[in-house]
Design a protein around this motif. Structure first.
Motif, PDB file in Angstrom:
ATOM      1  N   ILE A 119     125.749   0.179  75.636  1.00 55.98           N
ATOM      2  CA  ILE A 119     125.453   1.617  75.592  1.00 55.98           C
ATOM      3  C   ILE A 119     123.965   1.923  75.533  1.00 55.98           C
ATOM      4  CG2 ILE A 119     125.633   3.676  74.137  1.00 55.98           C
ATOM      5  CD1 ILE A 119     128.175   3.303  75.535  1.00 55.98           C
ATOM      6  N   PHE A 222     132.781   8.276  70.523  1.00 53.70           N
ATOM      7  CA  PHE A 222     133.792   7.391  71.110  1.00 53.70           C
ATOM      8  C   PHE A 222     135.165   7.540  70.469  1.00 53.70           C
ATOM      9  CE2 PHE A 222     132.089   4.930  67.613  1.00 53.70           C
ATOM     10  CZ  PHE A 222     133.107   4.088  67.189  1.00 53.70           C
ATOM     11  N   THR A 246     126.844  11.198  74.796  1.00 54.89           N
ATOM     12  CA  THR A 246     127.733  10.550  75.755  1.00 54.89           C
ATOM     13  C   THR A 246     129.111  10.385  75.134  1.00 54.89           C
ATOM     14  OG1 THR A 246     128.039   8.646  77.228  1.00 54.89           O
ATOM     15  CG2 THR A 246     127.118   8.187  75.056  1.00 54.89           C
ATOM     16  N   PRO A 248     131.837   7.795  75.958  1.00 56.38           N
ATOM     17  CA  PRO A 248     132.298   6.642  76.742  1.00 56.38           C
ATOM     18  C   PRO A 248     133.756   6.302  76.457  1.00 56.38           C
ATOM     19  CG  PRO A 248     131.118   5.879  74.826  1.00 56.38           C
ATOM     20  CD  PRO A 248     131.063   7.378  74.780  1.00 56.38           C
ATOM     21  N   ASP A 252     136.176   1.936  81.046  1.00 57.75           N
ATOM     22  CA  ASP A 252     135.105   1.876  82.041  1.00 57.75           C
ATOM     23  C   ASP A 252     134.132   0.724  81.806  1.00 57.75           C
ATOM     24  OD1 ASP A 252     135.873   4.163  83.598  1.00 57.75           O
ATOM     25  OD2 ASP A 252     135.213   5.418  81.933  1.00 57.75           O
ATOM     26  N   TYR A 253     134.248   0.069  80.663  1.00 59.19           N
ATOM     27  CA  TYR A 253     133.380  -1.074  80.372  1.00 59.19           C
ATOM     28  C   TYR A 253     134.101  -2.407  80.537  1.00 59.19           C
ATOM     29  CZ  TYR A 253     129.844   2.173  78.827  1.00 59.19           C
ATOM     30  OH  TYR A 253     128.897   3.175  78.802  1.00 59.19           O
TER      31      TYR A 253
END
Length: 309
Positions: A119, A222, A246, A248, A252-253
């Motif tokens: 990140i 998150f 953000t 996240p 997506d990771y």
């Protein structure tokens, strides 16, 4: 939710049948159940489990019958003794890591991995704020941060959780029901604030998280344990120091198999060597999933929970 017997069937192309040895209980499960995370119905429940591959369908090459595996992510359906599922999400599980440990940590550990390793370019000596420091992600995060030389200010709800957070490497603990989080962060950082806040709580902590950031700091939202983050006023981000926000998602990771393998490799290496310890503090039977969700949403859980089979 109710416990039912169903026919599992045989795997088709690109699929495997997995016999679960342990199933993870994660806060994300409650989001899918409530509809906060939309999913096409009918659907199963649960995103993470560990077990043994019992059958392999045509075209599957990266796992074989008898392999020990773990996984997290879609499609839902981990709340089961066995299931047919796509082979793609499966991660080979080293012999050194027990099935219940894998079920407890795969989602939480990979979350901690991408938060710390992807990140923001955190460096030795940085200080960060982590909410829910005694939660499943929090206890892994603080141990890993210690290995990286990062100072963690953690928030918790009780003195009992504060003791657990400290025991797992949290440098400074703020008990948020009775302390001013942002004020305490400023005090601990000489007024500067922190470059990054990791917030899995959401609505109730959002304001304090922004107020804890240093100039040009990053708020990483998150999770939404207390409810959705309120609408963001872009001008307030400027007024408070040109801040960034953000939201996240783990998916997506770990979508790229190579990146997933790299993050899992780091996680398994730390856990297998004992540098990061995974405590399982709550165990349930799958038939007790309703009680497990109630405990989770009430904040009665500490660290990681699993369904034992």
């Amino acid at each position: 939710m109710r416990w039912e017997a169903v026919e599992v069937g045989e795997p088709g192309p690109g699929q495997v049948r997995v016999r679960h040895e342990a199933v993870g209980l994660n806060f994300a499960d409650t989001y899918f159940r409530s509809g906060l995370y939309p999913v096409e119905l009918p659907a199963g429940m649960g995103v993470a489990a560990a077990g043994v591959v019992e059958a392999v369908g045509p075209g599957v090459t990266h796992v074989r019958e008898g392999d020990r595996v773990t996984y997290t992510g879609s499609p839902l359906g981990a709340y089961s003794t066995e299931r047919v599922m796509p082979a793609a999400p499966l991660i080979a599980l080293p012999d050194a890591i027990a099935f219940d440990t894998a079920a407890a940590m795969t989602m939480r550990g990979l979350t901690a991995a991408y938060l710390l390793r992807r990140i923001h370019p955190l460096k030795l000596g940085d200080t960060v704020l982590l909410h829910a420091a005694a939660g499943g992600v929090g206890l892994i995060f603080t141990q890993w941060a210690k290995l990286l030389g990062i100072t963690v200010i953690g928030t918790v709800s009780t003195e009992e959780k504060a003791e657990i957070a400290r025991a797992h490497g949290c440098d400074h603990v703020v008990i948020y029901p009775r302390e001013d989080v942002a004020g305490r962060v400023r005090e601990l950082t000489g007024g500067a604030g922190v470059p990054v806040v990791f917030d899995s709580i959401g609505r109730s902590t959002f304001s304090a998280s922004l107020d804890s950031l240093a100039r040009r700091g990053l708020l990483v939202c998150f999770g939404t344990a207390s409810g959705l983050v309120p609408p963001i006023d872009a001008m307030q981000l400027a007024v408070k120091g040109s801040l960034f926000v953000t939201r996240p998602a783990l998916a997506d990771y770990i979508a790229d198999p190579a990146e997933r393998a790299e993050l899992a490799g780091e996680l398994f290496d730390h856990v297998g060597s004992g540098r990061i310890k995974i405590g399982i503090n709550q165990r349930y039977a799958l038939a007790d999933a309703v009680r497990a969700h109630r405990d989770l949403e009430a904040g009665a859980s500490i660290g990681s929970s699993v369904f034992s089979l």
